[in-house]
Scaffold this motif. Structure first.
Motif, PDB file in Angstrom:
ATOM      1  N   GLY A 244       3.418  -5.850   2.411  1.00 15.04           N
ATOM      2  CA  GLY A 244       2.456  -4.602   1.750  1.00 15.04           C
ATOM      3  C   GLY A 244       2.027  -3.473   2.817  1.00 15.04           C
ATOM      4  O   GLY A 244       2.271  -3.774   4.104  1.00 15.04           O
ATOM      5  N   ASN A 245       2.404  -2.119   2.311  1.00  8.12           N
ATOM      6  CA  ASN A 245       2.041  -1.161   3.286  1.00  8.12           C
ATOM      7  C   ASN A 245       0.819  -0.333   2.736  1.00  8.12           C
ATOM      8  O   ASN A 245       0.969   0.041   1.692  1.00  8.12           O
ATOM      9  CB  ASN A 245       3.186  -0.252   3.366  1.00  8.12           C
ATOM     10  N   LEU A 246      -0.121  -0.185   3.709  1.00  7.63           N
ATOM     11  CA  LEU A 246      -1.256   0.538   3.020  1.00  7.63           C
ATOM     12  C   LEU A 246      -1.664   1.898   3.908  1.00  7.63           C
ATOM     13  O   LEU A 246      -1.444   1.646   5.249  1.00  7.63           O
ATOM     14  CB  LEU A 246      -2.522  -0.362   3.171  1.00  7.63           C
ATOM     15  N   VAL A 247      -1.955   2.922   3.341  1.00 15.23           N
ATOM     16  CA  VAL A 247      -2.381   4.046   4.115  1.00 15.23           C
ATOM     17  C   VAL A 247      -3.650   4.746   3.467  1.00 15.23           C
ATOM     18  O   VAL A 247      -3.686   4.733   2.408  1.00 15.23           O
ATOM     19  CB  VAL A 247      -1.244   5.071   4.262  1.00 15.23           C
ATOM     20  N   GLY A 248      -4.642   5.003   4.161  1.00 18.44           N
ATOM     21  CA  GLY A 248      -5.891   5.661   4.016  1.00 18.44           C
ATOM     22  C   GLY A 248      -7.265   4.904   4.140  1.00 18.44           C
ATOM     23  O   GLY A 248      -6.778   3.548   4.073  1.00 18.44           O
ATOM     24  N   ARG A 249      -8.328   5.502   4.200  1.00 18.88           N
ATOM     25  CA  ARG A 249      -9.334   4.874   4.389  1.00 18.88           C
ATOM     26  C   ARG A 249      -9.752   3.813   3.280  1.00 18.88           C
ATOM     27  O   ARG A 249     -10.185   2.479   3.508  1.00 18.88           O
ATOM     28  CB  ARG A 249     -10.538   5.852   4.586  1.00 18.88           C
ATOM     29  N   GLU A 250      -9.624   4.125   1.805  1.00 22.21           N
ATOM     30  CA  GLU A 250      -9.936   3.608   0.869  1.00 22.21           C
ATOM     31  C   GLU A 250      -8.987   2.217   0.707  1.00 22.21           C
ATOM     32  O   GLU A 250      -9.293   1.103   0.547  1.00 22.21           O
ATOM     33  CB  GLU A 250      -9.904   4.082  -0.348  1.00 22.21           C
ATOM     34  N   ALA A 251      -7.689   2.515   0.697  1.00 20.16           N
ATOM     35  CA  ALA A 251      -6.593   1.383   0.626  1.00 20.16           C
ATOM     36  C   ALA A 251      -6.826   0.522   1.478  1.00 20.16           C
ATOM     37  O   ALA A 251      -6.653  -0.746   1.295  1.00 20.16           O
ATOM     38  CB  ALA A 251      -5.314   2.339   0.511  1.00 20.16           C
ATOM     39  N   VAL A 252      -6.683   0.853   2.869  1.00 17.95           N
ATOM     40  CA  VAL A 252      -6.834  -0.173   4.067  1.00 17.95           C
ATOM     41  C   VAL A 252      -8.276  -0.906   3.876  1.00 17.95           C
ATOM     42  O   VAL A 252      -8.541  -2.005   4.063  1.00 17.95           O
ATOM     43  CB  VAL A 252      -6.726   0.548   5.420  1.00 17.95           C
ATOM     44  N   GLY A 253      -9.403  -0.209   3.504  1.00 20.46           N
ATOM     45  CA  GLY A 253     -10.895  -0.762   3.452  1.00 20.46           C
ATOM     46  C   GLY A 253     -10.739  -1.932   2.361  1.00 20.46           C
ATOM     47  O   GLY A 253     -11.352  -2.837   2.552  1.00 20.46           O
ATOM     48  N   VAL A 254      -9.912  -1.708   1.296  1.00 20.90           N
ATOM     49  CA  VAL A 254     -10.178  -2.519   0.283  1.00 20.90           C
ATOM     50  C   VAL A 254      -9.324  -3.790   0.698  1.00 20.90           C
ATOM     51  O   VAL A 254      -9.762  -5.080   0.377  1.00 20.90           O
ATOM     52  CB  VAL A 254      -9.278  -1.674  -0.970  1.00 20.90           C
ATOM     53  N   ALA A 255      -8.414  -3.741   1.255  1.00 21.50           N
ATOM     54  CA  ALA A 255      -7.455  -4.934   2.030  1.00 21.50           C
ATOM     55  C   ALA A 255      -8.239  -5.603   2.965  1.00 21.50           C
ATOM     56  O   ALA A 255      -8.335  -6.945   3.183  1.00 21.50           O
ATOM     57  CB  ALA A 255      -6.217  -4.669   2.484  1.00 21.50           C
ATOM     58  N   VAL A 256      -9.124  -5.023   3.882  1.00 18.16           N
ATOM     59  CA  VAL A 256      -9.995  -5.691   5.037  1.00 18.16           C
ATOM     60  C   VAL A 256     -10.967  -6.380   4.341  1.00 18.16           C
ATOM     61  O   VAL A 256     -11.261  -7.285   4.543  1.00 18.16           O
ATOM     62  CB  VAL A 256     -10.435  -4.392   5.762  1.00 18.16           C
ATOM     63  N   GLU A 257     -11.742  -5.545   3.187  1.00 20.08           N
ATOM     64  CA  GLU A 257     -12.731  -6.257   2.539  1.00 20.08           C
ATOM     65  C   GLU A 257     -12.427  -7.456   1.898  1.00 20.08           C
ATOM     66  O   GLU A 257     -13.120  -8.656   1.803  1.00 20.08           O
ATOM     67  CB  GLU A 257     -13.433  -5.314   1.614  1.00 20.08           C
ATOM     68  N   ALA A 258     -11.232  -7.538   1.235  1.00 20.64           N
ATOM     69  CA  ALA A 258     -10.782  -8.625   0.510  1.00 20.64           C
ATOM     70  C   ALA A 258     -10.425  -9.903   1.472  1.00 20.64           C
ATOM     71  O   ALA A 258      -9.752 -10.863   1.226  1.00 20.64           O
ATOM     72  CB  ALA A 258      -9.551  -8.292  -0.314  1.00 20.64           C
ATOM     73  N   GLY A 259     -10.201  -9.459   2.790  1.00 19.85           N
ATOM     74  CA  GLY A 259      -9.724 -10.391   3.773  1.00 19.85           C
ATOM     75  C   GLY A 259      -8.567 -10.736   3.894  1.00 19.85           C
ATOM     76  O   GLY A 259      -7.781 -11.562   4.500  1.00 19.85           O
ATOM     77  N   LEU A 260      -7.472  -9.592   3.312  1.00 17.94           N
ATOM     78  CA  LEU A 260      -5.900  -9.693   3.320  1.00 17.94           C
ATOM     79  C   LEU A 260      -5.486  -9.103   4.692  1.00 17.94           C
ATOM     80  O   LEU A 260      -4.345  -9.197   5.198  1.00 17.94           O
ATOM     81  CB  LEU A 260      -5.452  -9.078   2.182  1.00 17.94           C
ATOM     82  N   VAL A 261      -6.277  -8.148   5.374  1.00 14.10           N
ATOM     83  CA  VAL A 261      -6.102  -7.528   6.565  1.00 14.10           C
ATOM     84  C   VAL A 261      -6.997  -7.740   7.591  1.00 14.10           C
ATOM     85  O   VAL A 261      -8.344  -7.424   7.163  1.00 14.10           O
ATOM     86  CB  VAL A 261      -5.655  -5.941   6.287  1.00 14.10           C
TER      87      VAL A 261
END
Length: 99
Positions: A63-80
């Motif tokens: 997975g490649n993520l860019v942006g505050r919302e996109a990365v924030g979603v992955a962090v909040e879900a415990g994936l990053v």
């Protein structure tokens, strides 16, 4: 967020970016990051809500993520892990690799 899923010889590749990041290039003094239409957009990219993004990332090998919302979603879900997130001109970037 824009979500794009595609199959590669290595498995499913998921790219996600905040809509306002598409077409932009960011720099952090050591590297630059281009959020190209070719990679993050295209005909098979769809606008997605957080639940859809998390579901796609669970299916991905990469997975490649860019942006505050996109990365924030992955962090909040415990994936990053927050400590693995990079900053480019105030924009966040993370990569996900399932081994």
């Amino acid at each position: 967020m824009l979500l794009r899923e595609r199959e590669t010889p290595e498995g499913t590749l998921v790219s996600v970016c905040d809509v306002d990041c598409l077409g932009e290039t960011y720099d952090n003094g050591r590297a630059s990051l281009s959020v190209s239409e070719e990679f993050y957009g295209g005909d098979d990219a769809v606008e997605a809500d957080p639940e859809t993004v998390v579901s796609a990332l669970h299916r991905a090998q990469v997975g490649n993520l860019v942006g505050r919302e996109a990365v924030g979603v992955a962090v909040e879900a415990g994936l990053v892990d927050e400590s693995a997130v990079m900053e480019f001109d105030g924009t966040r970037h993370a990569q996900l690799l399932w081994l």
